[in-house]
Design a protein around this motif. Sequence first.
Motif, PDB file in Angstrom:
ATOM      1  N   ARG A 108       0.832  -1.210   0.000  1.00  0.00           N
ATOM      2  CA  ARG A 108       0.000   0.000   0.000  1.00  0.00           C
ATOM      3  C   ARG A 108       0.868   1.262   0.000  1.00  0.00           C
ATOM      4  NH1 ARG A 108      -3.092  -3.173   3.423  1.00  0.00           N
ATOM      5  NH2 ARG A 108      -2.280  -2.151   5.284  1.00  0.00           N
ATOM      6  N   VAL A 109       1.928   1.262   0.800  1.00  0.00           N
ATOM      7  CA  VAL A 109       2.818   2.429   0.835  1.00  0.00           C
ATOM      8  C   VAL A 109       3.509   2.609  -0.509  1.00  0.00           C
ATOM      9  CG1 VAL A 109       4.937   3.358   1.840  1.00  0.00           C
ATOM     10  CG2 VAL A 109       3.172   2.404   3.329  1.00  0.00           C
ATOM     11  N   ALA A 110       4.012   1.518  -1.091  1.00  0.00           N
ATOM     12  CA  ALA A 110       4.678   1.600  -2.397  1.00  0.00           C
ATOM     13  C   ALA A 110       3.705   2.087  -3.469  1.00  0.00           C
ATOM     14  CB  ALA A 110       5.252   0.235  -2.776  1.00  0.00           C
ATOM     15  N   ASP A 111       2.464   1.612  -3.433  1.00  0.00           N
ATOM     16  CA  ASP A 111       1.446   2.042  -4.394  1.00  0.00           C
ATOM     17  C   ASP A 111       1.150   3.531  -4.230  1.00  0.00           C
ATOM     18  OD1 ASP A 111      -0.616   1.548  -6.431  1.00  0.00           O
ATOM     19  OD2 ASP A 111      -2.013   1.955  -4.773  1.00  0.00           O
ATOM     20  N   PHE A 112       1.049   4.000  -2.975  1.00  0.00           N
ATOM     21  CA  PHE A 112       0.792   5.411  -2.717  1.00  0.00           C
ATOM     22  C   PHE A 112       1.905   6.287  -3.300  1.00  0.00           C
ATOM     23  CE2 PHE A 112       1.440   9.229  -0.200  1.00  0.00           C
ATOM     24  CZ  PHE A 112       0.179   9.806  -0.215  1.00  0.00           C
ATOM     25  N   VAL A 113       3.147   5.913  -3.044  1.00  0.00           N
ATOM     26  CA  VAL A 113       4.291   6.695  -3.533  1.00  0.00           C
ATOM     27  C   VAL A 113       4.315   6.706  -5.060  1.00  0.00           C
ATOM     28  CG1 VAL A 113       6.815   6.819  -3.583  1.00  0.00           C
ATOM     29  CG2 VAL A 113       5.636   6.386  -1.426  1.00  0.00           C
ATOM     30  N   GLU A 114       3.988   5.572  -5.678  1.00  0.00           N
ATOM     31  CA  GLU A 114       3.974   5.509  -7.162  1.00  0.00           C
ATOM     32  C   GLU A 114       2.890   6.415  -7.753  1.00  0.00           C
ATOM     33  OE1 GLU A 114       5.818   3.843  -9.508  1.00  0.00           O
ATOM     34  OE2 GLU A 114       7.220   3.353  -7.907  1.00  0.00           O
ATOM     35  N   ARG A 115       1.714   6.492  -7.103  1.00  0.00           N
ATOM     36  CA  ARG A 115       0.581   7.260  -7.632  1.00  0.00           C
ATOM     37  C   ARG A 115       0.676   8.750  -7.343  1.00  0.00           C
ATOM     38  NH1 ARG A 115      -3.936   6.193  -5.032  1.00  0.00           N
ATOM     39  NH2 ARG A 115      -2.981   4.879  -3.482  1.00  0.00           N
ATOM     40  N   HIS A 116       1.362   9.142  -6.287  1.00  0.00           N
ATOM     41  CA  HIS A 116       1.405  10.541  -5.889  1.00  0.00           C
ATOM     42  C   HIS A 116       2.771  11.144  -6.227  1.00  0.00           C
ATOM     43  CE1 HIS A 116      -1.978   9.042  -3.554  1.00  0.00           C
ATOM     44  NE2 HIS A 116      -2.426  10.278  -3.610  1.00  0.00           N
TER      45      HIS A 116
END
Length: 124
Positions: free
Chosen positions: A111-119
């Motif tokens: 979830r953290v990796a996905d957040f960083v990739e999207r933002h």
Amino acid sequence: AGVAGVIKMVLAMRHGTVPRTLHVDQPSTHVDWNTGHVRLATRTQPWPRTTTPRRAGISSFGISGTNAHLILEEAPPEPSPRGVPLGKDGALVPLVVSGRDEGALRASLERVADFVERHTDVPV
């Protein structure tokens, strides 16, 4: 005794602030203050970045008669490696994740990796 001065100047460089000189009410009459670019810091003031690194002279006078002088220069800024978040002052910011078991921990990390990739506005 000199270590305190080194720590003080490292922090001053990090925060971009010239601390005021303590225990001095007026400049010494033994110095020609009109020559050169030297001033007594009678108040805390900003120390802005310029094209040259910040430098400071630190003197220590030991009780046994030992005298030491150090010239300290700030290190050049290093770019942040991709994926490492930085705070306002350029300090590293930890990304804290937790999970009840290994599977939950892996899900949190995803979830953290996905957040960083999207933002893309997150400073990494």
